[in-house]
Design a protein around this motif. Structure first.
Motif, mmCIF file in Angstrom:
data_model
loop_
_atom_site.group_PDB
_atom_site.id
_atom_site.type_symbol
_atom_site.label_atom_id
_atom_site.label_comp_id
_atom_site.label_asym_id
_atom_site.label_seq_id
_atom_site.Cartn_x
_atom_site.Cartn_y
_atom_site.Cartn_z
ATOM 1 N N ARG A 125 0.840 -1.212 0.000
ATOM 2 C CA ARG A 125 0.000 0.000 0.000
ATOM 3 C C ARG A 125 0.866 1.250 0.000
ATOM 4 N NH1 ARG A 125 -3.409 -3.031 3.377
ATOM 5 N NH2 ARG A 125 -2.379 -2.242 5.246
ATOM 6 N N TYR A 127 3.980 1.527 -1.000
ATOM 7 C CA TYR A 127 4.659 1.582 -2.292
ATOM 8 C C TYR A 127 3.761 2.234 -3.343
ATOM 9 C CZ TYR A 127 6.560 -0.192 -6.707
ATOM 10 O OH TYR A 127 7.046 -0.298 -7.989
ATOM 11 N N ARG A 128 2.492 1.829 -3.397
ATOM 12 C CA ARG A 128 1.555 2.419 -4.363
ATOM 13 C C ARG A 128 1.327 3.888 -4.076
ATOM 14 N NH1 ARG A 128 -3.094 -1.790 -4.173
ATOM 15 N NH2 ARG A 128 -4.132 0.119 -3.623
ATOM 16 N N GLU A 129 1.195 4.249 -2.778
ATOM 17 C CA GLU A 129 1.015 5.657 -2.411
ATOM 18 C C GLU A 129 2.202 6.497 -2.878
ATOM 19 O OE1 GLU A 129 0.551 5.662 1.819
ATOM 20 O OE2 GLU A 129 -1.425 4.699 1.736
ATOM 21 N N GLY A 131 4.241 5.853 -5.343
ATOM 22 C CA GLY A 131 4.213 5.945 -6.805
ATOM 23 C C GLY A 131 3.175 6.950 -7.279
ATOM 24 N N GLU A 132 2.018 6.974 -6.649
ATOM 25 C CA GLU A 132 0.965 7.914 -7.029
ATOM 26 C C GLU A 132 1.377 9.352 -6.700
ATOM 27 O OE1 GLU A 132 -2.547 6.477 -5.112
ATOM 28 O OE2 GLU A 132 -2.685 4.734 -6.434
ATOM 29 N N ALA A 133 2.154 9.537 -5.627
ATOM 30 C CA ALA A 133 2.624 10.878 -5.271
ATOM 31 C C ALA A 133 3.626 11.384 -6.284
ATOM 32 C CB ALA A 133 3.238 10.872 -3.883
ATOM 33 N N GLU A 134 4.461 10.491 -6.808
ATOM 34 C CA GLU A 134 5.459 10.864 -7.816
ATOM 35 C C GLU A 134 4.826 11.085 -9.175
ATOM 36 O OE1 GLU A 134 8.452 7.867 -7.888
ATOM 37 O OE2 GLU A 134 9.110 8.277 -5.848
ATOM 38 N N GLU A 135 3.942 10.196 -9.551
ATOM 39 C CA GLU A 135 3.295 10.243 -10.856
ATOM 40 C C GLU A 135 1.815 9.980 -10.672
ATOM 41 O OE1 GLU A 135 5.090 7.675 -13.733
ATOM 42 O OE2 GLU A 135 7.042 7.902 -12.796
ATOM 43 N N PRO A 136 1.008 11.031 -10.584
ATOM 44 C CA PRO A 136 -0.426 10.800 -10.445
ATOM 45 C C PRO A 136 -0.957 9.974 -11.632
ATOM 46 C CG PRO A 136 0.120 13.118 -10.172
ATOM 47 C CD PRO A 136 1.362 12.418 -10.629
ATOM 48 N N PRO A 137 -1.959 9.149 -11.383
ATOM 49 C CA PRO A 137 -2.500 8.335 -12.485
ATOM 50 C C PRO A 137 -3.070 9.236 -13.578
ATOM 51 C CG PRO A 137 -3.799 8.051 -10.464
ATOM 52 C CD PRO A 137 -2.647 8.952 -10.135
#
Length: 140
Positions: A125, A127-129, A131-137
């Motif tokens: 979870r 890790y996904r957070e 990644g989303e902070a670095e590159e929003p979907p």
């Protein structure tokens, strides 16, 4: 005195733990609403440690300590319940009479697989957070 094998030691400990868990007779109650809201640690309730050693939630004192540890690691309340139930299931299994010697390592492996997957969930979870902070979907 005959030397004790690892299997006999594990079976003895599991039998004791399984008998303790089975003696409780009741499945634990669902986690409190406060724990569901993400509050790590949790309140063991006013009945914690009451008469039979089980708290208001149905968990033993040792289980409540374990529950606080996994909640502090980032488990959700449902994951913490699952963690404790897997431990109870393993203990209950080892309280059963052995039917075949290959059952022991198979069940140990199965319990450890579930525990490993549960331990990975908070990290995944996070890790996904990250990644989303670095590159929003991407917006569709």
């Amino acid at each position: 005195m005959t030397p004790m094998s690892r299997r006999a030691a594990v079976r003895g400990a599991a039998t004791f733990a399984g008998a303790s868990a089975l003696a409780a007779h009741a499945a634990p109650a669902r986690a409190s609403a406060e724990e569901d809201s993400g509050r790590a640690g949790g309140d063991d309730g006013p009945g914690a440690g009451a008469v039979d050693g089980r708290g208001a939630t149905g968990w033993t004192e040792a289980e409540l300590r374990d529950r606080r540890r996994v909640l502090a690691l980032g488990f959700t309340a449902a994951e913490a319940d699952c963690w404790l139930l897997v431990a109870r299931a393993g203990a209950a299994f080892f309280a059963l009479p052995e039917v075949h010697p290959s059952e022991t390592p198979d069940v140990v492996d199965a319990v450890h697989v579930v525990q490993r997957i549960l331990m990975q969930r908070p990290a995944y979870r996070r890790y996904r957070e990250m990644g989303e902070a670095e590159e929003p979907p991407p917006a569709d």
